[in-house]
Enzyme design. Sequence first.
Site, PDB file in Angstrom:
ATOM      1  N   ARG A 109      16.670 -27.874-100.380  1.00 25.55           N
ATOM      2  CA  ARG A 109      18.061 -27.470-100.620  1.00 25.55           C
ATOM      3  C   ARG A 109      18.499 -27.575-102.078  1.00 25.55           C
ATOM      4  O   ARG A 109      19.667 -27.323-102.389  1.00 25.55           O
ATOM      5  CB  ARG A 109      18.991 -28.317 -99.740  1.00 25.55           C
ATOM      6  CG  ARG A 109      19.064 -29.775-100.122  1.00 25.55           C
ATOM      7  CD  ARG A 109      19.688 -30.659 -99.070  1.00 25.55           C
ATOM      8  NE  ARG A 109      21.018 -30.247 -98.656  1.00 25.55           N
ATOM      9  CZ  ARG A 109      21.724 -30.884 -97.700  1.00 25.55           C
ATOM     10  NH1 ARG A 109      21.198 -31.938 -97.090  1.00 25.55           N
ATOM     11  NH2 ARG A 109      22.918 -30.471 -97.383  1.00 25.55           N
ATOM     12  N   TYR A 170      26.298 -40.458 -93.929  1.00 29.41           N
ATOM     13  CA  TYR A 170      25.366 -40.818 -95.006  1.00 29.41           C
ATOM     14  C   TYR A 170      24.012 -40.160 -94.810  1.00 29.41           C
ATOM     15  O   TYR A 170      23.452 -40.156 -93.714  1.00 29.41           O
ATOM     16  CB  TYR A 170      25.199 -42.338 -95.054  1.00 29.41           C
ATOM     17  CG  TYR A 170      24.175 -42.797 -96.054  1.00 29.41           C
ATOM     18  CD1 TYR A 170      24.374 -42.581 -97.416  1.00 29.41           C
ATOM     19  CD2 TYR A 170      23.002 -43.437 -95.642  1.00 29.41           C
ATOM     20  CE1 TYR A 170      23.424 -42.997 -98.349  1.00 29.41           C
ATOM     21  CE2 TYR A 170      22.060 -43.857 -96.564  1.00 29.41           C
ATOM     22  CZ  TYR A 170      22.273 -43.624 -97.912  1.00 29.41           C
ATOM     23  OH  TYR A 170      21.329 -44.033 -98.830  1.00 29.41           O
ATOM     24  N   ASP A 266      28.576 -34.563 -85.344  1.00 21.04           N
ATOM     25  CA  ASP A 266      29.601 -33.595 -85.731  1.00 21.04           C
ATOM     26  C   ASP A 266      30.407 -33.147 -84.512  1.00 21.04           C
ATOM     27  O   ASP A 266      31.616 -32.932 -84.608  1.00 21.04           O
ATOM     28  CB  ASP A 266      28.949 -32.380 -86.399  1.00 21.04           C
ATOM     29  CG  ASP A 266      28.062 -32.775 -87.569  1.00 21.04           C
ATOM     30  OD1 ASP A 266      28.452 -33.694 -88.315  1.00 21.04           O
ATOM     31  OD2 ASP A 266      26.989 -32.172 -87.722  1.00 21.04           O
TER      32      ASP A 266
END
Length: 323
Positions: A109, A170, A266
């Site tokens: 990424r 985290y 989430d």
Amino acid sequence: MTRYDVLTFGENMIRLSTRDFERLEQAQTLDFKHGGAEANVAVALARVGLRSAWLSRLSDNALGHKIAGELATHGVDTSHVVWTRDGRIGVFFLEMGSAPRASSVLYDRKQSSMSEMSVADFPWDVLAHTRWLHLTGITAALSDSCRELVEVALRRAHEQGVQVSFDVNYRMRLWSPAVAREVLEPLCREADMLIVKQADAQVVFGIAHAQPAEMLRTLADQFARRVVVLTLGAQGALVLDKTDGVVVHAPAYPVPFIVDRVGAGDAFAAGFIAGYMEAGVTRGLQMGNAIAALKLTIRGDYALVTHAEVGALISGSSSNIQR
């Protein structure tokens, strides 16, 4: 006039995962999906009927448009996405594990389009059209410019009377606990609602009480203006609302066979926000645990649930709430 119930922003990556619990070194084919913490939250919120918007800085190519297009099919407003010919779409490779072997992730990424987003890129007018802003520690960890963007977004949201939730979320591959703590503590203090995993409370903030309720109270003493949530995985979640100081616990719903763990945190965050906006912390715990449980049965990052499914799971479960 308010246009959105919840606005969030962050990185969405291509997800390439193994099939049938193969190891990456065995795989001949990979499932092609995508996901990212903030987008996962936006999808779950839209699926249960809230008006959600997600924005990001995406590469103006087929991969970027695939991400935005799929989010839109689930009811998420992506009209504020910043398009660029610079950077790239990040990728993560997911090796699906089966107990006792854990799943594992490889990231690719660096120099992604979102990691290069800055305060100057952000369409700040959108804050005037939302009730709630959801942020995570992942975005703050992507780069210096993203950290500044999160800091400014939180400040500007409060200036406009927008409520802010912050999920620590985290990621050890993005930064060390020491650096994360330095950056996150001021953000956690200013958030109206803070969501923290038990492991993150220990690793990032050094809170290591034996009892989760003690950990929660320590977090509440240090952080958040209004509500602190401590998630405990299979043991459910605890919440403390500072208006009354009462600790409320709700156990997780049992999931006999877990299909995919990615995105469950989430899903909980989305459910808690939705339930809290509807009727307070107890409803938040119910919806958070329910959507997280349903997500564990769905392959991919997104909690592709319906409001009816969530309601059916919750039905009759209110006696499990413990004060």
